[in-house]
Structure formats: structure tokens, C-alpha cells
Scaffold this motif. Sequence first.
Motif, PDB file in Angstrom:
ATOM      1  N   ASP A  49      48.026  95.129  44.055  1.00 50.86           N
ATOM      2  CA  ASP A  49      47.705  95.939  45.225  1.00 50.86           C
ATOM      3  C   ASP A  49      47.441  95.088  46.472  1.00 50.86           C
ATOM      4  O   ASP A  49      47.392  95.607  47.588  1.00 50.86           O
ATOM      5  N   ASP A  50      47.266  93.791  46.305  1.00 49.57           N
ATOM      6  CA  ASP A  50      47.030  92.913  47.448  1.00 49.57           C
ATOM      7  C   ASP A  50      48.371  92.375  47.959  1.00 49.57           C
ATOM      8  O   ASP A  50      48.829  91.303  47.559  1.00 49.57           O
ATOM      9  N   THR A  51      49.008  93.140  48.848  1.00 46.25           N
ATOM     10  CA  THR A  51      50.328  92.751  49.371  1.00 46.25           C
ATOM     11  C   THR A  51      50.230  91.972  50.673  1.00 46.25           C
ATOM     12  O   THR A  51      51.215  91.347  51.098  1.00 46.25           O
ATOM     13  N   ASP A  52      49.036  91.998  51.311  1.00 47.60           N
ATOM     14  CA  ASP A  52      48.916  91.324  52.600  1.00 47.60           C
ATOM     15  C   ASP A  52      48.745  89.816  52.458  1.00 47.60           C
ATOM     16  O   ASP A  52      49.282  89.042  53.254  1.00 47.60           O
ATOM     17  N   THR A  53      47.986  89.370  51.451  1.00 51.90           N
ATOM     18  CA  THR A  53      47.701  87.941  51.332  1.00 51.90           C
ATOM     19  C   THR A  53      48.965  87.089  51.232  1.00 51.90           C
ATOM     20  O   THR A  53      49.091  86.092  51.961  1.00 51.90           O
ATOM     21  N   PRO A  54      49.947  87.406  50.365  1.00 50.79           N
ATOM     22  CA  PRO A  54      51.158  86.554  50.313  1.00 50.79           C
ATOM     23  C   PRO A  54      51.889  86.477  51.655  1.00 50.79           C
ATOM     24  O   PRO A  54      52.488  85.445  51.987  1.00 50.79           O
ATOM     25  N   LYS A  55      51.839  87.560  52.458  1.00 52.32           N
ATOM     26  CA  LYS A  55      52.549  87.559  53.742  1.00 52.32           C
ATOM     27  C   LYS A  55      51.804  86.757  54.823  1.00 52.32           C
ATOM     28  O   LYS A  55      52.417  86.310  55.790  1.00 52.32           O
ATOM     29  N   LEU A  56      50.486  86.613  54.652  1.00 52.02           N
ATOM     30  CA  LEU A  56      49.698  85.885  55.645  1.00 52.02           C
ATOM     31  C   LEU A  56      49.513  84.415  55.270  1.00 52.02           C
ATOM     32  O   LEU A  56      49.138  83.608  56.132  1.00 52.02           O
ATOM     33  N   ALA A  57      49.733  84.071  54.005  1.00 50.36           N
ATOM     34  CA  ALA A  57      49.502  82.700  53.534  1.00 50.36           C
ATOM     35  C   ALA A  57      50.717  81.825  53.820  1.00 50.36           C
ATOM     36  O   ALA A  57      51.340  81.262  52.913  1.00 50.36           O
ATOM     37  N   LYS A  58      51.061  81.713  55.079  1.00 47.11           N
ATOM     38  CA  LYS A  58      52.199  80.894  55.492  1.00 47.11           C
ATOM     39  C   LYS A  58      51.694  79.789  56.417  1.00 47.11           C
ATOM     40  O   LYS A  58      51.134  80.078  57.487  1.00 47.11           O
ATOM     41  N   PRO A  59      51.833  78.512  56.002  1.00 48.01           N
ATOM     42  CA  PRO A  59      51.336  77.407  56.832  1.00 48.01           C
ATOM     43  C   PRO A  59      51.866  77.485  58.264  1.00 48.01           C
ATOM     44  O   PRO A  59      53.039  77.778  58.502  1.00 48.01           O
ATOM     45  N   GLY A  60      50.959  77.261  59.219  1.00 50.34           N
ATOM     46  CA  GLY A  60      51.314  77.290  60.633  1.00 50.34           C
ATOM     47  C   GLY A  60      51.134  78.641  61.287  1.00 50.34           C
ATOM     48  O   GLY A  60      51.156  78.749  62.521  1.00 50.34           O
ATOM     49  N   LEU A  61      50.951  79.708  60.506  1.00 47.20           N
ATOM     50  CA  LEU A  61      50.766  81.046  61.060  1.00 47.20           C
ATOM     51  C   LEU A  61      49.362  81.167  61.658  1.00 47.20           C
ATOM     52  O   LEU A  61      48.373  80.755  61.043  1.00 47.20           O
ATOM     53  N   THR A  62      49.274  81.732  62.845  1.00 48.07           N
ATOM     54  CA  THR A  62      47.969  81.914  63.505  1.00 48.07           C
ATOM     55  C   THR A  62      47.388  83.275  63.127  1.00 48.07           C
ATOM     56  O   THR A  62      48.028  84.315  63.354  1.00 48.07           O
ATOM     57  N   LEU A  63      46.209  83.248  62.566  1.00 47.52           N
ATOM     58  CA  LEU A  63      45.477  84.470  62.226  1.00 47.52           C
ATOM     59  C   LEU A  63      44.212  84.528  63.080  1.00 47.52           C
ATOM     60  O   LEU A  63      43.828  83.544  63.721  1.00 47.52           O
ATOM     61  N   TYR A  64      43.566  85.688  63.078  1.00 50.34           N
ATOM     62  CA  TYR A  64      42.377  85.878  63.907  1.00 50.34           C
ATOM     63  C   TYR A  64      41.212  86.299  63.001  1.00 50.34           C
ATOM     64  O   TYR A  64      41.277  87.336  62.319  1.00 50.34           O
ATOM     65  N   ILE A  65      40.174  85.437  62.986  1.00 52.82           N
ATOM     66  CA  ILE A  65      39.011  85.706  62.141  1.00 52.82           C
ATOM     67  C   ILE A  65      38.161  86.802  62.781  1.00 52.82           C
ATOM     68  O   ILE A  65      37.866  86.749  63.979  1.00 52.82           O
ATOM     69  N   ASP A  66      37.788  87.781  61.972  1.00 52.82           N
ATOM     70  CA  ASP A  66      36.955  88.901  62.418  1.00 52.82           C
ATOM     71  C   ASP A  66      37.587  89.623  63.607  1.00 52.82           C
ATOM     72  O   ASP A  66      36.984  89.736  64.678  1.00 52.82           O
ATOM     73  N   PRO A  67      38.791  90.162  63.444  1.00 53.95           N
ATOM     74  CA  PRO A  67      39.447  90.849  64.561  1.00 53.95           C
ATOM     75  C   PRO A  67      38.725  92.147  64.908  1.00 53.95           C
ATOM     76  O   PRO A  67      38.027  92.736  64.087  1.00 53.95           O
ATOM     77  N   ARG A  93      47.857  93.734  59.097  1.00 60.76           N
ATOM     78  CA  ARG A  93      47.619  93.080  57.806  1.00 60.76           C
ATOM     79  C   ARG A  93      46.353  92.237  57.922  1.00 60.76           C
ATOM     80  O   ARG A  93      46.054  91.676  58.969  1.00 60.76           O
ATOM     81  N   SER A  94      45.649  92.151  56.807  1.00 58.64           N
ATOM     82  CA  SER A  94      44.421  91.348  56.811  1.00 58.64           C
ATOM     83  C   SER A  94      44.184  90.781  55.423  1.00 58.64           C
ATOM     84  O   SER A  94      44.728  91.288  54.426  1.00 58.64           O
ATOM     85  N   ALA A  95      43.377  89.727  55.368  1.00 55.60           N
ATOM     86  CA  ALA A  95      43.036  89.085  54.096  1.00 55.60           C
ATOM     87  C   ALA A  95      41.604  88.567  54.172  1.00 55.60           C
ATOM     88  O   ALA A  95      41.094  88.233  55.248  1.00 55.60           O
ATOM     89  N   GLU A  96      40.957  88.516  53.022  1.00 53.80           N
ATOM     90  CA  GLU A  96      39.596  88.002  52.960  1.00 53.80           C
ATOM     91  C   GLU A  96      39.588  86.499  53.227  1.00 53.80           C
ATOM     92  O   GLU A  96      40.552  85.791  52.949  1.00 53.80           O
ATOM     93  N   MET A  97      38.444  86.036  53.721  1.00 54.83           N
ATOM     94  CA  MET A  97      38.205  84.603  53.894  1.00 54.83           C
ATOM     95  C   MET A  97      36.814  84.312  53.339  1.00 54.83           C
ATOM     96  O   MET A  97      35.828  84.945  53.740  1.00 54.83           O
ATOM     97  N   THR A  98      36.728  83.369  52.412  1.00 53.27           N
ATOM     98  CA  THR A  98      35.463  83.000  51.795  1.00 53.27           C
ATOM     99  C   THR A  98      35.285  81.501  51.916  1.00 53.27           C
ATOM    100  O   THR A  98      36.184  80.733  51.559  1.00 53.27           O
TER     101      THR A  98
END
Length: 775
Positions: free
Chosen positions: A534-552, A500-505
Motif C-alpha cells: 500500500d506504500d506506493t509513494d516511497t519508491p517514487k520519492l526515493a530517487k537520489p537528487g530529487l528535492t523534497l520538502y520536509i513538513d509541507p 505524494r509524501s513519505a515518512e522521515m524518521t
Amino acid sequence: MRMRQATRDLVMGARFAFTGGREGWVRLLLTAVGVGLGVSLLLLTTALPAALATRHDREFERADHTYGRPISKADNTLVIADVDTTFRSHDVRGRVMDPEGARAPLPPGLDSFPQPGEMVVSPALKTLLASDEGRILRDRLPYRIVGTIAEQGLVGSHELAYYAGTKGLAAQIAPPDVARIDRFGDPGLAPEKSDPVLLMLMLVVFVALLMPVGVFIAAAVRFGGERRDRRLAALRLVGSDSGMTRRIAAGEALAGALLGLVFGTFFFLLGRQAAGSVEVFDISVFPGYLNPSPALALLVAVAVPAAAVLVTLFALRGVVIEPLGVVRAAKPARRRLWWRLLLPLGGLALLYPMVGKGHDHGDFNEYLVVGGLLLLLVGVTALLPWVVEAVVARLNSGGVAWQLAVRRLQLSSGTAARMVNGIAVAVAGAIALQMLFAGVQSDYTKESQHDVTRAQMQVSLPKAGPVDAVAEQLRTTEGVRHVTAIEESYAGDRRTDPQRSAEMTVGDCSALRELAQLPSCEDGDVFVVARGADDTDTPKLAKPGLTLYIDPGYADDKRAEVPWTVPHGLKQTQSRKAPDGVLHGGFLITKGALTAKEAPAFRGDVYVSLDRSVPDAQEYVRNTAAKVAPYTSPQTWASTQESGRFTSIRTGLFVGATCVLALIGASLLVSQLEQLRERKKLLSSLVAFGTRRRTLSLSVLWQTAIPIALGLLLAAAVGLTLGAVLLKMVAASLTVDWASVLTMTGIGAGVVLLVTVLSLPPLLRLMRPDGLRTE
């Protein structure tokens, strides 16, 4: 035996052409010049395929964009950056190079690599930079000129291009704009699929442009027709039969055509040499590009003399030449209409099977297209003499000048029609082409997604680019009204191969408001934007405390991914289209919410709104961008985008139409002078009897204006009909671009008016009483 006799007759006619005294030489030279102008344009046309192929080969040989797998540094590698720019309306091809070894590939046209801070430029760019006009561009190219690019490294004599040297470019590699290569000339791109409509467009352009040339050549070999007929009557008086007389006339035309080939070759060589110093619609070539195909040049060399003989024999088919005169001097028989209508009807019949093909029903049959177009355009030349004769026969009352003009047209309507046949064909073809281009333009032109009301330029920066520095410099640049700077990347749920991935601006509050409807904003805020269902990934990733990786990274694309923890206090908001037309989603982050470690993982875009009242505002923006971010190419936005191949064909049409119009003007002027020379004694006699010069000048103007008006009306009718058929063939809606119709008709009328004005000085000289002198 019969062939030998015919050859002797042709040779005798050729000898008469060269030994006919001053009168014969003038007639021969007029014919040769008229034929030569047409031959030169035919030779130019036969050279165009070779010129286009040469330009394509040169472009391929210097291709340096790499789309394949990355290349490791070696002794034979070169790091090269694409720094193309634009100066006013002209493209400037720029490359910055850093050779990594002794065997690094050298670009075509260079003897050695320029050192850091130096550049090798094209001759046209060197001239521009040395001029006052190039002052602004000099500020953008901070290099010292050490040489010029040779012809083999350029696609045209007026191309603006340069190669500059630098060091440390490997650290900026970001394919395809900054890449490592080991050779030139292998772009790795598949050829573009052919478009049946574009192929048909090219066929139509060639036929419509070449047909007037053929008409002019056919008219030129008939110069001096009335005087020639009187000479032929004298030949009949000394014993030649009618067949021999016609063959002698054909021999005279053949001599003029052969001399016209010599003149045409000379005109072509002059034009070929001059081609290197001109630029038409941003297209330029070197003289060496214009080499006619030997087969096509041979075809021209054979076809023109053969056409001269056939046209002369055809013209004399209805003329009875007797020892005491030529029956043509009497009132001619009325022209028949039925066979003249068969030509355009036959053309329509050939084109009818291809109606409705468009893009989706196979290619167009090129033989039917060419045959149908030829018959329709030849139909103009066949119908015009009948139209002129039918109309002038009904013109009577009027002033003295009008009466003189009408009477002359009634006696020789065929000659008048021949003068304007070429321009009528050219206008008919131009109207049809304009209708066709206007009808299919929407298929090759699409609305740009850019919102040019909010910004007019975009500066895109590589990863970790100095976005803030560029934005600050642009804000203080002359002609800039407003600047919006954002940085972009995306975050995934894994270090590599995320599911899963989401944009960052990233941007300040003012910039983020250009991307979303923010209720409130302070530095340090983070917003969540879902673009839609069609954007199903953003709600699943927008959870406070979750670690994501920028530019994987991915299995074949390892990157320095940066961990980022989704903060608390996320704010929900709605997205709006950015100035570039993109609907951003995912996370919108103010600069205060990022750490110094996370910031380098983003790449930047700066949108620039210009003050249109400042001249050269775009140039100042490009200069600023070149100083603070040398390897960027600012883009200028437009409300529409057009297919490159469609634009190229239309540019070719404009270039060809310019050449044909020049030929039309020159040939009409030669034809007009020939007609005035034929009537030298008549004009002198009228002046001697007291006719005012102004009256005679007006009569000459009417003699030109009446056939031209009729020819343009016929051309408009045929052009509209042909345009409608072509639109039906490409399955486009039938619309008439009346502005283009009136423009093409006006251009044709303007050319004739210019020719008439240029012919007035010789007309005044011919009106002198000494014109009655004879030998």
C-alpha cells in the motif's frame, strides 16, 4: 366510615409503639435504625444522578481544549497549556497559563491569574504537597503556592489540580495541548453515541444494588414480631376483632417506618457531609453535589411507610391471633413451592424477548429489563424461606449446640430466612453482574499496540523539541534502564498540497535498529523502508537528487517547509514494529545526514525502559521530563486499553457495592441484636440450668451459619442463571468466572462472620441470670 376506622386503628398502633414502655422504645428504635439505614442509602442513590450531572457540568465549564480554527491574539485571549501528569496511581490536572490581555478568560474557581512562578492549587493537592508523601511531586511543580481553587473549579473534593502562571507561552502553541482560547466551557466535541449494552449495564447495576436495600427495609419493619403477636393477643382479649388487630400492628410498623425516615434523613446528612472527606475508587464529590431529586425523595418518603404497612399486613395474613394466644406458636403449615417458582420464571419470561440483541439489534426495553431483574431477585426472597424450612426439617442428630440451633430454626425458619434474605439478594445480583462484566469486557478492552517488553513510558515532544537533551537527562535518571530517542516528520513532493509524501524518521543507529532490520549502520547513512504494497509513494520519492520538502503545508495550514535533497547511497531495508507498535516506512535517517537547517522541522519521541526494581521509577521520569520539557505529559504504557465509559460504570458498581455491603453488615448486626433480645429470657434460663456459655455461643453461630449457607447456595444458583441470561441478551459467549463467584460468595460469608463476632459481647451479657428478672 370504614376509612375513618382504619385510620383510627393505625393511629392507635402508632401510639402503642411510642407508649409501650422501655420494651416498646427498644423495639421502635431497632426498627427505626434498620429502616433508617436503608432510607439513607435510597436517598444517596436518588442523589447520585444530580452528583454525576454536577460533576459533568463542572468539567464542561472549565473545558479548555480547542479543536476549531486558530484564534488570533487579542485583549480577551489566553494561552493555556495542558500539563496533566500522574503521581503514583492518582491523576493530577495541570494547566499553565499566560493571559494576553486584561479581559482574558479566568478559569472557574480562580479570583485572579497567578503570576509567573506561582500556582493556585486544589485543597487536596496542597495537602499532598505539604506531606512527606508528596516530596517527589514537589520537585515536578517548581511554583510557589499563592492560593487554592474554589469548589466551582473542581469536580471532586479529592481532585488533584493546579493552575500555574508563566510568560512567553505563545511561542509554544501546538493545539490542542498548548492553545489560545477566548473562553472556557466550549470544547467543541460532539456527545458520544449511546451504547445499548452500556445502558443496560447501568440498569442492571441500579436494580442489583437497590434491591437488597428494599429487602432490608421490609425485614426491619418486622423486628419484634413474636413479642408483638403476644401483645396483639392481649388486644383480642379486650375486644378488638382480627381486622382491627392487624391494622394496629400495621400502625406500629408505620410508626417505626416514619421514625426510620427521620433517622434515614439524619444518616444521609451525616454521610453527605462525610462524603467530602472520602475518596472511593478515585471518585470524590463535594457535599453540595449530593442533593436528592425532590420527586425521587418524595417517592422514598411515601413508599417506605406504605411498604411498612403492606409488609405487616402481608406477614399477618396466615397468622390467627386469638385472645388466648397466637397460632404461630404451634407448628406452622408447610410452605408451598409452586407460587414461589412463578416469580423467577416470570422474570426469565420478561427477559427472554431481548436475548441476542447485543450491540446491533436496537436498544433494550428498560421496563422489561427492570421487571425481569426484579422478579428474579424477588424470587430469591420467596424461595429462601422454603429452602430453609425444607432443609432444617431434615436436620436432627448432632451435638447440644447443633440441636439447640436446629430446633430453634425449625420453630422459626421464617425469621432466620428474613435475616439473610438481603445478603442473598445482594450476592445473587453481584454474581450476575460479575458474569456480565466479565463477558462484555473484551468488547470494551483491546490489546494495546505498545510493546511493554521494550519500553514502558513515552515522552512526546513538540516540533523542534530538545530531543537530545531530554534523552540525555533521562539516561541519567534514577530507575531508567534504556532510552530510545527518535524524531519524526514527513516529506512531500511540493511545498504546499503535495501529491505524494513519505515518512522521515531520524535517530542514531541504535534507535533506528528499533524501527528496522539494519544490515549495517554508520552515522550519515540514509535508509529506505517500504511498509508494504500500500506504500506506493516511497519508491517514487526515493530517487537520489530529487528535492523534497520536509513538513509541507496545505491551503489552510501554512508551514515553514524545508527543502531536502534525497542523497546518493540509499540503503534498502525491512521495517519492524517500533516500541509504540507503529510500523515506520519512508526514510530512516541518521543524525549525521541532516543539516542544522533541516533538524528543526522534526518532532521527537523518547521511549523509556524502566528498572522495575526501583520504587517510583515512573515518578523520577516524569520529574526529569518536567524539567527539560515543561509542556510534555509522559505516557505510561499498558498492555491493554479499556473504554472510559465502561470503566466508569464498573467503578460505579464498586462504589455502590461498597455502600450496600456496609448496609448489609449494619442491618444484619441490628437484626442479630434484635433476635438476641427476643431470646433474652430463654438464654438466661438455659444458663441457670447449667448450659455452658460456649455451647450457647456455638448454637447462635449455627443458627446464623445454616441459613447463610443455604442463602448463599441459592444466591449462587440464581446469580449464575441471571448472569447466563444477561450474557445471552448482550450476545456474549457464556462463560462462568468461578473466581468472581467464589469471591462474591466469600465476601457475603465474611460479612456474616464479622457480624456474628460483633454480636458475641452482647450475647454474653444476655446470658447472665439477672436476665430472668421481669416486671
